[in-house]
Design a protein around this motif. Structure first.
Motif, mmCIF file in Angstrom:
data_model
loop_
_atom_site.group_PDB
_atom_site.id
_atom_site.type_symbol
_atom_site.label_atom_id
_atom_site.label_comp_id
_atom_site.label_asym_id
_atom_site.label_seq_id
_atom_site.Cartn_x
_atom_site.Cartn_y
_atom_site.Cartn_z
ATOM 1 N N GLY A 20 -0.142 12.848 -2.817
ATOM 2 C CA GLY A 20 -1.432 12.187 -2.970
ATOM 3 C C GLY A 20 -1.935 12.162 -4.387
ATOM 4 O O GLY A 20 -3.144 12.216 -4.624
ATOM 5 N N ALA A 21 -1.023 12.060 -5.361
ATOM 6 C CA ALA A 21 -1.426 12.108 -6.769
ATOM 7 C C ALA A 21 -2.120 10.835 -7.226
ATOM 8 O O ALA A 21 -2.864 10.852 -8.210
ATOM 9 C CB ALA A 21 -0.210 12.383 -7.654
ATOM 10 N N LEU A 76 0.863 -1.182 0.000
ATOM 11 C CA LEU A 76 0.000 0.000 0.000
ATOM 12 C C LEU A 76 0.901 1.234 0.000
ATOM 13 O O LEU A 76 1.816 1.351 0.833
ATOM 14 C CB LEU A 76 -0.904 -0.003 1.231
ATOM 15 C CG LEU A 76 -1.995 1.073 1.297
ATOM 16 C CD1 LEU A 76 -3.156 0.578 2.154
ATOM 17 C CD2 LEU A 76 -1.484 2.394 1.889
ATOM 18 N N TYR A 77 0.639 2.133 -0.955
ATOM 19 C CA TYR A 77 1.410 3.380 -1.061
ATOM 20 C C TYR A 77 0.523 4.546 -0.635
ATOM 21 O O TYR A 77 -0.641 4.638 -1.045
ATOM 22 C CB TYR A 77 1.916 3.574 -2.486
ATOM 23 C CG TYR A 77 2.956 2.555 -2.895
ATOM 24 C CD1 TYR A 77 4.310 2.818 -2.731
ATOM 25 C CD2 TYR A 77 2.578 1.326 -3.420
ATOM 26 C CE1 TYR A 77 5.269 1.870 -3.091
ATOM 27 C CE2 TYR A 77 3.519 0.369 -3.775
ATOM 28 C CZ TYR A 77 4.868 0.657 -3.602
ATOM 29 O OH TYR A 77 5.815 -0.281 -3.944
ATOM 30 N N LEU A 78 1.100 5.425 0.182
ATOM 31 C CA LEU A 78 0.339 6.564 0.684
ATOM 32 C C LEU A 78 1.273 7.745 0.901
ATOM 33 O O LEU A 78 2.480 7.582 1.126
ATOM 34 C CB LEU A 78 -0.368 6.221 1.998
ATOM 35 C CG LEU A 78 0.487 5.984 3.252
ATOM 36 C CD1 LEU A 78 -0.384 6.083 4.506
ATOM 37 C CD2 LEU A 78 1.201 4.643 3.222
ATOM 38 N N GLY A 79 0.695 8.942 0.828
ATOM 39 C CA GLY A 79 1.453 10.149 1.079
ATOM 40 C C GLY A 79 1.227 10.636 2.496
ATOM 41 O O GLY A 79 0.086 10.721 2.961
ATOM 42 N N LEU A 80 2.311 10.949 3.185
ATOM 43 C CA LEU A 80 2.253 11.504 4.532
ATOM 44 C C LEU A 80 3.124 12.751 4.557
ATOM 45 O O LEU A 80 4.337 12.676 4.303
ATOM 46 C CB LEU A 80 2.742 10.492 5.571
ATOM 47 C CG LEU A 80 1.936 9.190 5.678
ATOM 48 C CD1 LEU A 80 2.651 8.199 6.602
ATOM 49 C CD2 LEU A 80 0.525 9.466 6.183
ATOM 50 N N VAL A 81 2.518 13.897 4.840
ATOM 51 C CA VAL A 81 3.249 15.160 4.822
ATOM 52 C C VAL A 81 4.414 15.128 5.801
ATOM 53 O O VAL A 81 5.492 15.642 5.528
ATOM 54 C CB VAL A 81 2.290 16.323 5.144
ATOM 55 C CG1 VAL A 81 3.066 17.612 5.358
ATOM 56 C CG2 VAL A 81 1.285 16.489 4.019
ATOM 57 N N ASN A 82 4.184 14.506 6.963
ATOM 58 C CA ASN A 82 5.225 14.394 7.978
ATOM 59 C C ASN A 82 5.733 12.956 8.007
ATOM 60 O O ASN A 82 4.956 12.028 8.255
ATOM 61 C CB ASN A 82 4.664 14.772 9.353
ATOM 62 C CG ASN A 82 4.129 16.191 9.364
ATOM 63 O OD1 ASN A 82 4.871 17.150 9.280
ATOM 64 N ND2 ASN A 82 2.815 16.323 9.447
ATOM 65 N N ASP A 135 7.080 12.671 0.373
ATOM 66 C CA ASP A 135 6.004 12.282 1.285
ATOM 67 C C ASP A 135 5.572 10.833 1.096
ATOM 68 O O ASP A 135 4.708 10.331 1.816
ATOM 69 C CB ASP A 135 4.793 13.210 1.119
ATOM 70 C CG ASP A 135 4.200 13.138 -0.280
ATOM 71 O OD1 ASP A 135 3.551 12.137 -0.609
ATOM 72 O OD2 ASP A 135 4.389 14.100 -1.043
ATOM 73 N N LEU A 136 6.141 10.137 0.109
ATOM 74 C CA LEU A 136 5.668 8.803 -0.247
ATOM 75 C C LEU A 136 6.158 7.745 0.739
ATOM 76 O O LEU A 136 7.361 7.661 1.051
ATOM 77 C CB LEU A 136 6.117 8.442 -1.659
ATOM 78 C CG LEU A 136 5.462 7.198 -2.273
ATOM 79 C CD1 LEU A 136 3.956 7.392 -2.413
ATOM 80 C CD2 LEU A 136 6.086 6.889 -3.640
ATOM 81 N N HIS A 137 5.214 6.945 1.244
ATOM 82 C CA HIS A 137 5.492 5.851 2.162
ATOM 83 C C HIS A 137 4.924 4.557 1.583
ATOM 84 O O HIS A 137 3.994 4.578 0.762
ATOM 85 C CB HIS A 137 4.867 6.102 3.529
ATOM 86 C CG HIS A 137 5.536 7.197 4.321
ATOM 87 N ND1 HIS A 137 5.502 8.521 3.939
ATOM 88 C CD2 HIS A 137 6.233 7.154 5.488
ATOM 89 C CE1 HIS A 137 6.166 9.252 4.828
ATOM 90 N NE2 HIS A 137 6.621 8.446 5.775
ATOM 91 N N GLN A 138 5.480 3.433 2.065
ATOM 92 C CA GLN A 138 5.009 2.112 1.629
ATOM 93 C C GLN A 138 4.675 1.263 2.857
ATOM 94 O O GLN A 138 5.466 1.179 3.802
ATOM 95 C CB GLN A 138 6.090 1.408 0.811
ATOM 96 C CG GLN A 138 5.705 0.021 0.304
ATOM 97 C CD GLN A 138 6.926 -0.796 -0.090
ATOM 98 O OE1 GLN A 138 7.733 -1.167 0.761
ATOM 99 N NE2 GLN A 138 7.061 -1.045 -1.390
#
Length: 803
Positions: A377-378, A74-80, A98-101
């Protein structure tokens, strides 16, 4: 688990038993809940991250069916970025930006939630700190967007756009944060007392207005059809006569307008002044008549600008053209177009097609040979938030701006914020083997992290190919402008937020060894000296953000260099601005806490925008800004924790070098034109007034100044309500309608809308229907209140609770 100890996750490289229909079914059915649990104390936080601050958050994933296969990510964007995590079922790692896995440790069981708790740097005080469009991926399959996190179409507020965010958010950064709570009582105190608009209500205000009484009836104007169309005046051969002439002695952009029964006469210092005089005439015309009046007017500042970030999220050509129309009506004259950053390159450059073929798109391509990583979050597939301006598109923008006396100042950020260019040119090299414009030094082992958490976003100032690339881009930009008949006068380099790169670059070590620079601290000045010289040789003036220019000796730069000063006043912004003006830079005020329109309009978690510089920038605060008395602003503004600060009182020896003001709209959290207009209006109108007109109260002190400021703000708000709301409604521009303010007086409540031209409705608790509010109406808290436009568009409702 500390992320630094997390081993490389192998799931992306393992064969998957998942099928495409199974992955799509998971994405469609996965329930997602994100919640901030607490702002954490120092013991829980990494001392070397987030300045020692962090918060705890929880992500919960639930499937309504069994899924035994764990070969998904699962890929998601987290500003922090996440510092550490705890979970028996999931693991998370920070990739870049910001990209996390997230990867699973256990299978999904029907209805059984998988939880992961983590500590992330700094704080989350706004729903807008979250990003939408999480997605699933598995080897050999097409990625699938999680339906539960898809951006809600048309949503302007973050909690509406991302309903998977649950629970309340912390209000304070730290224990000593004195930021007020934006309840109905707070809003009431921020809104102006409603007053009638004056008969001659202009925005921006004019320097001198002499009303002579009476009105002149007309159905149109005997005026050049092109000028009439540009300024919104109805042209008619038998309409009221408009005689114009140029009188250079009046000064640049100045005009004098006289209206009486014999017609309209307009004298102007130049063509721009003629245009602004006609814009004023357009405001005075009510569709049937004009006031008899004499106006003398000239701008406060020659630079009255707006910075628009198209790089982070692309808002499209149509939006830019509409924005230019609104800027012209407000007598703004500079459009700083931010066209490239880490997340995207938005302008076609002939002979370098990879810049747009690769770097104008974001998608799930970890190699980044075909697109950039889906930051901000694109989502996994390029959408309308991506794209670029073709040469023809950009030239249309140049021509539209020129016709309205607006200078376009392009910016393709460098040497930091250059990840899009770096990745595009690397894709070019990998495809062709041509290293002429390659921006990567393979032997450079420097480890760094930018302010936005990138580890690969900075041009290397020690490579010859860097300057081959910048020279190619500058020459192409100049040619594009020339072909459009709009010469390129000024280019904004950027030069801000350059991370600690280059420390282990062999090319830079060689440059230092050769004696061309003393140490790595001199590499940014070295870069800026070279690229400003490139621009100067092309006849183009340079501009840059102040933090980069502060590091360069002024005498090593060309004669004219613009400095956008963006140090907050409470962190020494006055000192920086005055020092740079004294040193000979052309200074443009860009103080974040007073000019960043991507900041929230209220200290309210439902208001969108980052808030690193201030928790709120509302209309009242913006109107109160005194640009000619920077030190005096310390008596009315506070720092970002709402603590008093001491003014610098730095001497200004060369006031002629203060050129003006520029508002900024950065687009990290702006995902649609509607969201952009929500942030821009009505704040842009107030900024335009500030840049064009110096209000008389600014010269006063003490109570007299406060009273003058309150009266001026009330009258300006009435002017916006009288003229501008109808204009924006007609153009379907979704300006911000703030929550209603309420104050209890005895047994009744007094209510105020953010602007006096809006209708207020109330709904007592337990009732289903809204009803119009009138002063003196009997109300008992709790009740809901909201404001409406004349077209019926409603703002966000707010609950008024017992006091």
């Amino acid at each position: 688990m500390k992320l630094t100890a997390l081993p490389l996750l192998l799931a992306p490289f393992m064969a998957s038993a998942l099928t495409q229909p199974q992955l799509d079914k998971m994405a469609a059915g996965l329930e997602v809940q994100y919640q901030v649990l607490a702002q954490s104390g120092a013991k829980a936080c990494a001392k070397d991250l987030g300045d020692g601050h962090c918060f705890k958050a929880r992500l919960t994933l639930t499937l309504p069916f069994d899924q035994p296969d764990t070969h998904w990510q699962l890929y998601l964007g987290l500003v922090n970025p996440v510092q550490s995590f705890t979970s028996d079922s999931l693991a998370i790692r920070h990739l870049n930006g910001d990209l996390h896995q997230i990867t699973p440790k256990v299978p999904f069981e029907k209805g059984h939630p998988l939880h992961i708790d983590w500590y992330a740097s700094f704080w989350q005080l706004s729903y807008g700190d979250s990003l939408p469009n999480f997605y699933l991926a598995a080897p050999g399959l097409k990625p699938a967007l999680l339906a539960a996190t898809r951006s809600v179409p048309g949503a302007v507020l973050p909690h509406q756009e991302m309903p998977f965010i649950k629970g309340e958010l912390p209000h304070k950064r730290t224990l000593d944060d004195d930021t007020p709570v934006a309840d109905a009582n707070w809003y009431y105190g921020r809104y102006p007392e409603p007053v009638p608009a004056s008969e001659i209500a202009l925005l921006p205000n004019a320097a001198k207005v002499v009303a002579k009484g009476g009105r002149v009836k007309t159905h149109g104007f005997a005026l050049d059809a092109k000028l009439a169309a540009l300024t919104g005046l109805p042209a008619s051969p038998d309409g009221l006569a408009v005689a114009t002439r140029i009188e250079p002695d009046l000064g640049s952009e100045a005009y004098q307008l006289n209206i009486d029964n014999s017609g309209v006469t307009l004298a102007a210092g130049d063509e721009a002044g003629r245009f602004y005089g006609l814009e004023t005439l357009s405001q005075l015309f009510d569709g049937a008549s004009l006031p008899v009046v004499h106006i003398e007017d000239a701008p406060r500042y020659g630079f009255r600008g707006l910075h628009l970030d198209l790089a982070r999220n692309f808002l499209g050509k149509a939006f830019v053209l509409q924005l230019i129309e609104e800027m012209a009506a407000l007598k703004l004259n500079k459009l700083h177009l931010h066209l490239a950053d880490d997340e995207g390159w938005r302008l076609a450059i002939p002979d370098l097609p990879e810049l747009t073929a690769v770097a104008s798109k974001r998608c799930h391509d970890l190699s980044e040979r075909h697109c950039l990583l889906p930051m901000l979050g694109a989502g996994p597939v390029s959408t309308s938030r991506d794209g670029y301006l073709s040469v023809a598109d950009y030239q249309d923008i140049l021509k539209a701006a020129k016709a309205r006396h607006i200078e376009v100042i392009p910016s393709l950020d460098m040497p930091g914020h250059s990840r899009a260019a770096i990745k595009a040119m690397e894709a070019r090299f990998q495809a062709t083997g041509d290293s002429q414009y390659r921006l990567v030094e393979p032997a450079d082992s420097t480890r760094y992290q930018s302010v936005q958490y990138y580890n690969d976003n900075t041009l290397n100032p020690c490579l010859a190919s860097t300057y081959a690339f910048t020279g190619k881009v500058f020459s192409a930009l100049k040619a594009i402008h020339q072909q459009a008949g709009v010469p390129l006068k000024r280019y904004h380099i950027g030069a801000d937020e350059t991370a600690g790169a280059w420390a282990d670059s062999p090319a830079c070590r060689q440059l230092i060894k050769a004696g061309k620079v003393a140490n790595t601290g001199q590499l940014l000045p070295y870069f800026l000296e070279k690229v400003t010289a490139q621009l100067d040789n092309l006849g183009i003036e340079a501009a840059a953000w102040s933090d980069g220019l502060e590091k360069v000796a002024r005498e090593h730069l060309p004669a004219h260099v613009q400095a956008n000063v963006w140090t907050p006043l409470y962190w020494g912004g006055e000192k920086v601005a005055h020092q740079m003006a004294n040193a000979g830079f052309d200074v443009v005020y860009s103080f974040p806490e007073l000019t960043y329109f991507d900041f929230p309009a209220a200290p309210d978690p439902q208001e969108p925008g980052y808030y690193w510089g201030t928790r709120y920038l509302d209309a009242a605060k913006l109107y109160a800004f005194m640009p000619d008395k920077l030190a005096a602003n310390a008596s009315q503004f506070k720092d970002r924790q709402q603590h008093p600060y001491q003014a610098d009182h730095w001497p200004l020896e060369k006031p002629q070098n203060i050129k003006g003001i520029q508002a900024q709209l950065w687009s990290e959290t702006v995902r649609s034109p509607a969201q952009a207009w929500y942030r821009l209006l009505p704040r842009l109108a107030i900024m335009a007034d500030k840049a064009w007109h110096k209000a008389p109260w600014e010269a006063l002190e003490g109570d007299a100044r406060q009273q003058g400021e309150a009266a001026g703000y009330a009258q300006l708000s009435a002017t916006i309500s009288r003229h501008w709301l109808a204009r924006w409604d007609k153009k379907a521009l979704p300006y911000r309608i703030g929550p209603v303010g309420a104050e209890k007086r005895g047994n009744t409540y007094r209510l105020r809308a953010t602007l006096p031209g809006l209708t207020i409705q109330v709904k007592p608790k337990g009732q289903d229907n809204w009803q119009s509010w009138q002063p003196g109406m009997a109300l008992s808290a709790p009740f809901a209140a909201r404001a409406l436009t004349n077209t019926g568009r409603a703002g966000r409702a707010i609950w008024v609770n017992p006091q």
